[in-house]
Design a protein around this motif. Structure first.
Motif, mmCIF file in Angstrom:
data_model
loop_
_atom_site.group_PDB
_atom_site.id
_atom_site.type_symbol
_atom_site.label_atom_id
_atom_site.label_comp_id
_atom_site.label_asym_id
_atom_site.label_seq_id
_atom_site.Cartn_x
_atom_site.Cartn_y
_atom_site.Cartn_z
ATOM 1 N N GLU A 80 63.863 -8.789 57.999
ATOM 2 C CA GLU A 80 62.606 -9.298 58.539
ATOM 3 C C GLU A 80 61.465 -8.389 58.093
ATOM 4 O O GLU A 80 61.589 -7.172 58.088
ATOM 5 N N ASN A 81 60.372 -9.007 57.701
ATOM 6 C CA ASN A 81 59.155 -8.242 57.411
ATOM 7 C C ASN A 81 57.989 -8.935 58.108
ATOM 8 O O ASN A 81 58.189 -9.860 58.900
ATOM 9 N N ASN A 82 56.772 -8.541 57.811
ATOM 10 C CA ASN A 82 55.594 -9.119 58.485
ATOM 11 C C ASN A 82 55.388 -10.590 58.159
ATOM 12 O O ASN A 82 54.724 -11.302 58.900
ATOM 13 N N ASN A 83 55.930 -11.063 57.039
ATOM 14 C CA ASN A 83 55.682 -12.435 56.609
ATOM 15 C C ASN A 83 56.778 -13.420 56.957
ATOM 16 O O ASN A 83 56.518 -14.609 57.136
ATOM 17 N N ASP A 84 58.026 -12.947 57.008
ATOM 18 C CA ASP A 84 59.113 -13.922 57.109
ATOM 19 C C ASP A 84 60.421 -13.229 57.511
ATOM 20 O O ASP A 84 60.499 -12.015 57.601
ATOM 21 N N VAL A 85 61.436 -14.040 57.719
ATOM 22 C CA VAL A 85 62.795 -13.572 57.954
ATOM 23 C C VAL A 85 63.681 -14.208 56.879
ATOM 24 O O VAL A 85 63.602 -15.412 56.645
ATOM 25 N N GLY A 86 64.504 -13.399 56.227
ATOM 26 C CA GLY A 86 65.425 -13.913 55.209
ATOM 27 C C GLY A 86 66.857 -13.728 55.668
ATOM 28 O O GLY A 86 67.196 -12.747 56.322
#
Length: 142
Positions: free
Chosen positions: A16-22
């Motif tokens: 997870e980062n500030n833009n999305d979850v992979g």
């Protein structure tokens, strides 16, 4: 704790980062996987075992030492630990291991050019020619 004998587990990693979850691909860990092989204890150690087949002592020894099933340190059960394996199998399955069964060589006897070693039978241990056919199990200590 996890029960690999009866439960299939589905695992995915994620980031997870500030833009999305992979998410990763799904990994399936099926029931009865290698971590759920039967176990027995002897002398304060825990062992697991698996039936490999039937053959001469030489075949049994070579197959057990070259066997790879998750780990590569399997061996033919020794004279000392085999009774624990036998008793555990009987307690869990209500029947005996398929006998006779080869044990790890602890004694060599030469008579008329035939090398003998110990085999576990319904009558306990006997000396048998290494060329004789018997069942064998690979064992691993952990």
């Amino acid at each position: 704790g996890l029960d690999f004998r009866t439960t299939t587990y589905y695992v995915r990693a994620f980031a997870e980062n500030n833009n999305d979850v992979g998410y990763s691909e799904e990994l399936v860990l099926p029931a009865n996987n290698p971590y759920s092989l039967p176990t027995f204890t002897n002398g304060g150690y825990t062992y697991t075992y698996v039936y490999l087949g039937r053959g001469s002592w030489f075949t049994a020894y070579n197959d057990c030492n070259s066997f790879v099933y998750v780990f590569d340190d399997w061996f033919l059960p020794s004279f000392n630990i085999f009774p624990s394996l036998f008793n555990t199998y009987y307690a869990e399955n209500g029947e005996s291991l398929a006998l006779p069964v080869w044990s790890m060589r602890i004694y060599d006897y030469e008579e008329e050019g035939e090398s003998e070693t110990f085999m576990f039978t319904t009558h306990g241990y006997i000396l048998a020619p290494k060329s004789q056919m018997a069942n064998y199990y690979a064992v691993r200590k952990f």
